[in-house]
Write a protein that holds these residues in place. Sequence first.
Motif, PDB file in Angstrom:
ATOM      1  N   LEU A  12       0.793  -1.234   0.000  1.00 21.74           N
ATOM      2  CA  LEU A  12       0.000   0.000   0.000  1.00 21.74           C
ATOM      3  C   LEU A  12       0.816   1.270   0.000  1.00 21.74           C
ATOM      4  O   LEU A  12       0.289   2.354   0.181  1.00 21.74           O
ATOM      5  CB  LEU A  12      -0.931   0.003   1.199  1.00 21.74           C
ATOM      6  CG  LEU A  12      -2.089  -0.969   1.057  1.00 21.74           C
ATOM      7  CD1 LEU A  12      -2.940  -0.954   2.289  1.00 21.74           C
ATOM      8  CD2 LEU A  12      -2.914  -0.612  -0.166  1.00 21.74           C
ATOM      9  N   HIS A  15       4.425   5.397   2.432  1.00 20.97           N
ATOM     10  CA  HIS A  15       4.063   6.566   3.223  1.00 20.97           C
ATOM     11  C   HIS A  15       3.041   6.263   4.313  1.00 20.97           C
ATOM     12  O   HIS A  15       3.070   6.869   5.358  1.00 20.97           O
ATOM     13  CB  HIS A  15       3.556   7.672   2.314  1.00 20.97           C
ATOM     14  CG  HIS A  15       4.669   8.308   1.555  1.00 20.97           C
ATOM     15  ND1 HIS A  15       5.285   7.690   0.491  1.00 20.97           N
ATOM     16  CD2 HIS A  15       5.304   9.480   1.737  1.00 20.97           C
ATOM     17  CE1 HIS A  15       6.235   8.465   0.031  1.00 20.97           C
ATOM     18  NE2 HIS A  15       6.265   9.564   0.759  1.00 20.97           N
ATOM     19  N   LEU A  16       2.128   5.315   4.064  1.00 20.31           N
ATOM     20  CA  LEU A  16       1.130   5.028   5.082  1.00 20.31           C
ATOM     21  C   LEU A  16       1.765   4.549   6.378  1.00 20.31           C
ATOM     22  O   LEU A  16       1.251   4.792   7.451  1.00 20.31           O
ATOM     23  CB  LEU A  16       0.130   3.999   4.572  1.00 20.31           C
ATOM     24  CG  LEU A  16      -0.941   4.571   3.646  1.00 20.31           C
ATOM     25  CD1 LEU A  16      -1.754   3.444   3.065  1.00 20.31           C
ATOM     26  CD2 LEU A  16      -1.836   5.543   4.387  1.00 20.31           C
ATOM     27  N   GLU A  17       2.903   3.893   6.267  1.00 12.11           N
ATOM     28  CA  GLU A  17       3.571   3.423   7.481  1.00 12.11           C
ATOM     29  C   GLU A  17       4.082   4.585   8.305  1.00 12.11           C
ATOM     30  O   GLU A  17       4.363   4.446   9.490  1.00 12.11           O
ATOM     31  CB  GLU A  17       4.742   2.508   7.129  1.00 12.11           C
ATOM     32  CG  GLU A  17       4.290   1.241   6.433  1.00 12.11           C
ATOM     33  CD  GLU A  17       5.455   0.323   6.119  1.00 12.11           C
ATOM     34  OE1 GLU A  17       6.551   0.533   6.647  1.00 12.11           O
ATOM     35  OE2 GLU A  17       5.234  -0.604   5.321  1.00 12.11           O
ATOM     36  N   LEU A  18       4.241   5.714   7.682  1.00  8.91           N
ATOM     37  CA  LEU A  18       4.784   6.876   8.378  1.00  8.91           C
ATOM     38  C   LEU A  18       3.701   7.767   8.984  1.00  8.91           C
ATOM     39  O   LEU A  18       3.991   8.810   9.517  1.00  8.91           O
ATOM     40  CB  LEU A  18       5.652   7.691   7.414  1.00  8.91           C
ATOM     41  CG  LEU A  18       6.939   6.979   6.993  1.00  8.91           C
ATOM     42  CD1 LEU A  18       7.675   7.785   5.946  1.00  8.91           C
ATOM     43  CD2 LEU A  18       7.834   6.757   8.206  1.00  8.91           C
ATOM     44  N   VAL A  19       2.461   7.359   8.865  1.00  6.51           N
ATOM     45  CA  VAL A  19       1.382   8.126   9.483  1.00  6.51           C
ATOM     46  C   VAL A  19       1.254   7.676  10.926  1.00  6.51           C
ATOM     47  O   VAL A  19       0.704   6.625  11.215  1.00  6.51           O
ATOM     48  CB  VAL A  19       0.058   7.920   8.721  1.00  6.51           C
ATOM     49  CG1 VAL A  19      -1.065   8.691   9.390  1.00  6.51           C
ATOM     50  CG2 VAL A  19       0.218   8.346   7.277  1.00  6.51           C
ATOM     51  N   THR A  20       1.819   8.448  11.856  1.00 11.07           N
ATOM     52  CA  THR A  20       1.836   7.975  13.246  1.00 11.07           C
ATOM     53  C   THR A  20       0.633   8.448  14.029  1.00 11.07           C
ATOM     54  O   THR A  20       0.462   8.082  15.176  1.00 11.07           O
ATOM     55  CB  THR A  20       3.088   8.460  13.993  1.00 11.07           C
ATOM     56  OG1 THR A  20       2.928   9.844  14.294  1.00 11.07           O
ATOM     57  CG2 THR A  20       4.328   8.236  13.176  1.00 11.07           C
ATOM     58  N   SER A  21      -0.196   9.280  13.417  1.00 10.85           N
ATOM     59  CA  SER A  21      -1.328   9.823  14.160  1.00 10.85           C
ATOM     60  C   SER A  21      -2.550   8.928  14.061  1.00 10.85           C
ATOM     61  O   SER A  21      -3.650   9.336  14.353  1.00 10.85           O
ATOM     62  CB  SER A  21      -1.662  11.214  13.629  1.00 10.85           C
ATOM     63  OG  SER A  21      -1.897  11.171  12.243  1.00 10.85           O
ATOM     64  N   LEU A  22      -2.351   7.680  13.640  1.00 16.16           N
ATOM     65  CA  LEU A  22      -3.493   6.813  13.425  1.00 16.16           C
ATOM     66  C   LEU A  22      -4.103   6.346  14.729  1.00 16.16           C
ATOM     67  O   LEU A  22      -5.306   6.354  14.888  1.00 16.16           O
ATOM     68  CB  LEU A  22      -3.084   5.626  12.563  1.00 16.16           C
ATOM     69  CG  LEU A  22      -2.515   6.000  11.199  1.00 16.16           C
ATOM     70  CD1 LEU A  22      -2.320   4.764  10.349  1.00 16.16           C
ATOM     71  CD2 LEU A  22      -3.407   6.990  10.483  1.00 16.16           C
ATOM     72  N   ASP A  23      -3.290   5.925  15.666  1.00 18.68           N
ATOM     73  CA  ASP A  23      -3.871   5.515  16.945  1.00 18.68           C
ATOM     74  C   ASP A  23      -3.244   6.277  18.105  1.00 18.68           C
ATOM     75  O   ASP A  23      -3.419   5.919  19.252  1.00 18.68           O
ATOM     76  CB  ASP A  23      -3.766   4.010  17.150  1.00 18.68           C
ATOM     77  CG  ASP A  23      -2.323   3.540  17.204  1.00 18.68           C
ATOM     78  OD1 ASP A  23      -1.426   4.367  16.955  1.00 18.68           O
ATOM     79  OD2 ASP A  23      -2.091   2.364  17.492  1.00 18.68           O
ATOM     80  N   LEU A  27       1.518  13.444  18.245  1.00 17.12           N
ATOM     81  CA  LEU A  27       2.295  14.345  17.388  1.00 17.12           C
ATOM     82  C   LEU A  27       1.429  15.395  16.698  1.00 17.12           C
ATOM     83  O   LEU A  27       1.937  16.186  15.901  1.00 17.12           O
ATOM     84  CB  LEU A  27       3.098  13.559  16.342  1.00 17.12           C
ATOM     85  CG  LEU A  27       4.278  12.736  16.861  1.00 17.12           C
ATOM     86  CD1 LEU A  27       5.138  12.238  15.697  1.00 17.12           C
ATOM     87  CD2 LEU A  27       5.145  13.512  17.838  1.00 17.12           C
ATOM     88  N   HIS A  84       4.362   6.687  20.955  1.00 17.93           N
ATOM     89  CA  HIS A  84       5.080   5.494  20.507  1.00 17.93           C
ATOM     90  C   HIS A  84       6.599   5.737  20.597  1.00 17.93           C
ATOM     91  O   HIS A  84       7.047   6.868  20.489  1.00 17.93           O
ATOM     92  CB  HIS A  84       4.802   5.228  19.022  1.00 17.93           C
ATOM     93  CG  HIS A  84       3.402   4.874  18.685  1.00 17.93           C
ATOM     94  ND1 HIS A  84       2.822   3.691  19.043  1.00 17.93           N
ATOM     95  CD2 HIS A  84       2.461   5.551  17.975  1.00 17.93           C
ATOM     96  CE1 HIS A  84       1.587   3.649  18.568  1.00 17.93           C
ATOM     97  NE2 HIS A  84       1.339   4.769  17.930  1.00 17.93           N
ATOM     98  N   ALA A  86       8.637   5.044  18.212  1.00 16.77           N
ATOM     99  CA  ALA A  86       9.044   5.604  16.919  1.00 16.77           C
ATOM    100  C   ALA A  86       8.808   7.114  16.876  1.00 16.77           C
ATOM    101  O   ALA A  86       9.566   7.850  16.245  1.00 16.77           O
ATOM    102  CB  ALA A  86       8.284   4.926  15.783  1.00 16.77           C
ATOM    103  N   GLN A  87       7.759   7.549  17.544  1.00 17.60           N
ATOM    104  CA  GLN A  87       7.498   8.988  17.603  1.00 17.60           C
ATOM    105  C   GLN A  87       8.555   9.685  18.452  1.00 17.60           C
ATOM    106  O   GLN A  87       9.074  10.737  18.082  1.00 17.60           O
ATOM    107  CB  GLN A  87       6.103   9.236  18.191  1.00 17.60           C
ATOM    108  CG  GLN A  87       4.975   8.772  17.278  1.00 17.60           C
ATOM    109  CD  GLN A  87       3.612   8.911  17.945  1.00 17.60           C
ATOM    110  OE1 GLN A  87       3.448   8.624  19.126  1.00 17.60           O
ATOM    111  NE2 GLN A  87       2.627   9.321  17.177  1.00 17.60           N
ATOM    112  N   SER A  90      11.717  10.479  16.818  1.00 18.27           N
ATOM    113  CA  SER A  90      11.715  11.613  15.879  1.00 18.27           C
ATOM    114  C   SER A  90      11.916  12.955  16.589  1.00 18.27           C
ATOM    115  O   SER A  90      12.144  13.970  15.934  1.00 18.27           O
ATOM    116  CB  SER A  90      10.396  11.653  15.105  1.00 18.27           C
ATOM    117  OG  SER A  90       9.355  12.219  15.888  1.00 18.27           O
TER     118      SER A  90
END
Lengths: 454, 454
Positions: A12, A15-23, A27, A84, A86-87, A90
């Motif tokens: 998919l 870039h979708l993996e880099l959307v950290t605001s999903l759950d 950020l 997270h 990962a966040q 960053s």
Amino acid sequence: MPNSLPTLGSGLGLHLELVTSLDSTALLTDMYELTMLQSALADGTASKQCTFEVFSRRLPNERRYGVVAGTARVLEAVKAFRFHEAQLESLSFLDDRTLDFLRNYEFKGDIDGYREGELYFPHSPLLTVRGTFAECVILETVILSIMNADSAVASAAARMVTAADGRPIFEMGSRRTNEQAAVTAARAAYLAGFVSTSNLEAVYRYGIPGTGTAAHAWTLLHVEDDGTPNEKAAFASQINTLGIGTTLLVDTYDISQGVRNAIEVAGPELGAVRIDSGDLGVMTSKVRQELDDLGAHNTRIVVSSDLDEYAIAGLRGNPVDAFGVGTSVVTGSGAPTAGMVYKLVEVEGNPVAKRSRGKNMTGGTKRAVRTHRATGTAVEEIVFPYEHETPKIGQLTSYELTVPLMREGALVQGLPTLEQSREYLAKQLVTLPWEGLALSKDEPVLSTRFMGFE
Amino acid sequence: MPNSLPTLGSGLGLHLELVTSLDSTALLTDMYELTMLQSALADGTASKQCTFEVFSRRLPNERRYGVVAGTARVLEAVKAFRFHEAQLESLSFLDDRTLDFLRNYEFKGDIDGYREGELYFPHSPLLTVRGTFAECVILETVILSIMNADSAVASAAARMVTAADGRPIFEMGSRRTNEQAAVTAARAAYLAGFVSTSNLEAVYRYGIPGTGTAAHAWTLLHVEDDGTPNEKAAFASQINTLGIGTTLLVDTYDISQGVRNAIEVAGPELGAVRIDSGDLGVMTSKVRQELDDLGAHNTRIVVSSDLDEYAIAGLRGNPVDAFGVGTSVVTGSGAPTAGMVYKLVEVEGNPVAKRSRGKNMTGGTKRAVRTHRATGTAVEEIVFPYEHETPKIGQLTSYELTVPLMREGALVQGLPTLEQSREYLAKQLVTLPWEGLALSKDEPVLSTRFMGFE
């Protein structure tokens, strides 16, 4: 992600993996909140007990009232404000102490505020967030993003609902705003009294009724092999799958012929026709006459061409049965943001306030009541220090606007559903002095009086 | 969700589990697209080869040009347009044949379009989507949501960048728009030449530089035990953690005293002061004089109070070193949507077009070139049938605006990065006739000529 939703595999796009605001909402934050946090952890002010307040200095476009929206989403966002790893990785501009604080962050303070669906006016204390400076300051951006966006849509939508004077309005503006903002705009419009949305994610997420039948593309698709339009084939096929109660879009080619084609194919029991272009004042009367001449007396007329509250009001005397509204509602009809701010008002029991020109404010933690006459008509809002007794104002009844929403980080029991907030707003609108429902520009219809402050 | 991001457990609120648009864009769709699909599958038109086109009929607010933005996000959204079972279960208004189609849906068509960062004008064919009716029609909403929102922000932001005349602009409007729209607005503003964003999710997701130091809350937090303000304590603490190069916000109380306090605490090598209120024309000159009198000749002045392109242009003669822009850029500075539409223009090789009043359009699949003089100045856009040879226009050089983006559902190799698109736009702006960069209202600065259509 919950286990019931399968992931879609690795194809998919990166870039979708880099959307950290999903759950996590952590950020969805301005950088300066975390730099302030770092300084506060360093100098010891991080643990000071503070109150932050959401309010607006004015109503946009000289409107008479505003509608509070997004409160339930704010509470969810506060609960989802967790970092997270990962966040955290960053956030290389922060020191280890600050990263450790964020790693363990969970809001444990108290939130009070106006109910979702409540009316508001300049300086109404809409949300009161109490806790340590550190735990409260970093919530600023996500709280304001939600309340400013949702309240802008709901405030515009409520005026449209009033203008429609009982006739239903469908929300269909998804294509004219950010794809995620479209979902929350559908929710805010529904809160304000729209009856449905075109947005399927909003249907899924919030349980809002969905509406939709066909676009012009559907009619244009139905051409003969030589390219000759065949509107009747399009109508016949739509009726075949959606039934006779459907809405046929009649203005792709000639609108009069469109109406005749619609009734020829559907018969006089056709549910509705939709008009999406032209001078709706003239067209709706003409189409009503044509439908009646064809015996289709119960076929409704839906209109949907760049409508806003003024266009809706202008059609009050026309044979319109329902409105579809897009661009104007999702963009707040000229006021795409509510202009609310999140300000520090109290530190360790002391009121604090900025003194900048044009941006004055009153310090201190606050509560508010609205007074009503015996008839039920609202008179004014009274804002007073949080710990004071509710003031008595002559013979007027007063009503608590400030209610508890979160205690020590936990949601208060019995918070209203979206349906309940929607009903609440409908009842509140009835309490406004009648001039408050006018579309014209003027002062806020209720004033906000401060009592008991120095 | 990628494995590297731990989920946050079940304590985050039920509603997040109901957000299905997190890794699938499939429900970011208007219901009528799926009802049309159902009818098309029933009557056999679903498999007709079609072309849909994205274009705008006008530029908002009589601007001179628009900026295409969101193209890369559109391509990602098309690839993520896949249905979960849980999503399909919510579509109870569809029959089994339609649900089966959606279960197996994956776009396998072709997409051409203008580059992200390209300039555009009314009727420029911005995106051309080819495939079966069924596979193309259901992409309408998510494509338009992204392009309308991102292009609105980028088009406003580009005007601000021109007005700033080389001085940097920081994006800081997250709090004034939906929390997810804030992230993509930061991206669009950066594309248009802003140098950074306050939004940490945009920093994380798109690699945009972040900026931020402190808010008024930081100064207000620093009070003595009796509530007496202590601005110097706030400044000293900030410098302690962020260093002497930081930006101090000097207008919480008295701005002149704020400047003196800042330099007293930081010394004359302070990085910058920020002014967020008052008459910026007067204040910036006064603050510059004060800084110079204190020997702080290299301390920069950042301003950030409700700025838009006009306010920025009005400060051209003032000693401002950088601008922070919030509300106006994320709301498109009076034009929160670009007004683009997605229209069926060709069915099985035949051009089709709606004939509604005020909504005329030209049928057929299209390409476009822009002609340039030898000096590099752009002359006009020429739109012609997709399969025609590129027209030759006298001595002018012409430049292909339409490029392949997706072939049989796969991304074309070598698509530009955000940085490359940003550089591309900067170069394109230089090609406009000089009057095109004016902020005043007027006609589009380039005209769009149709050649070779019937």
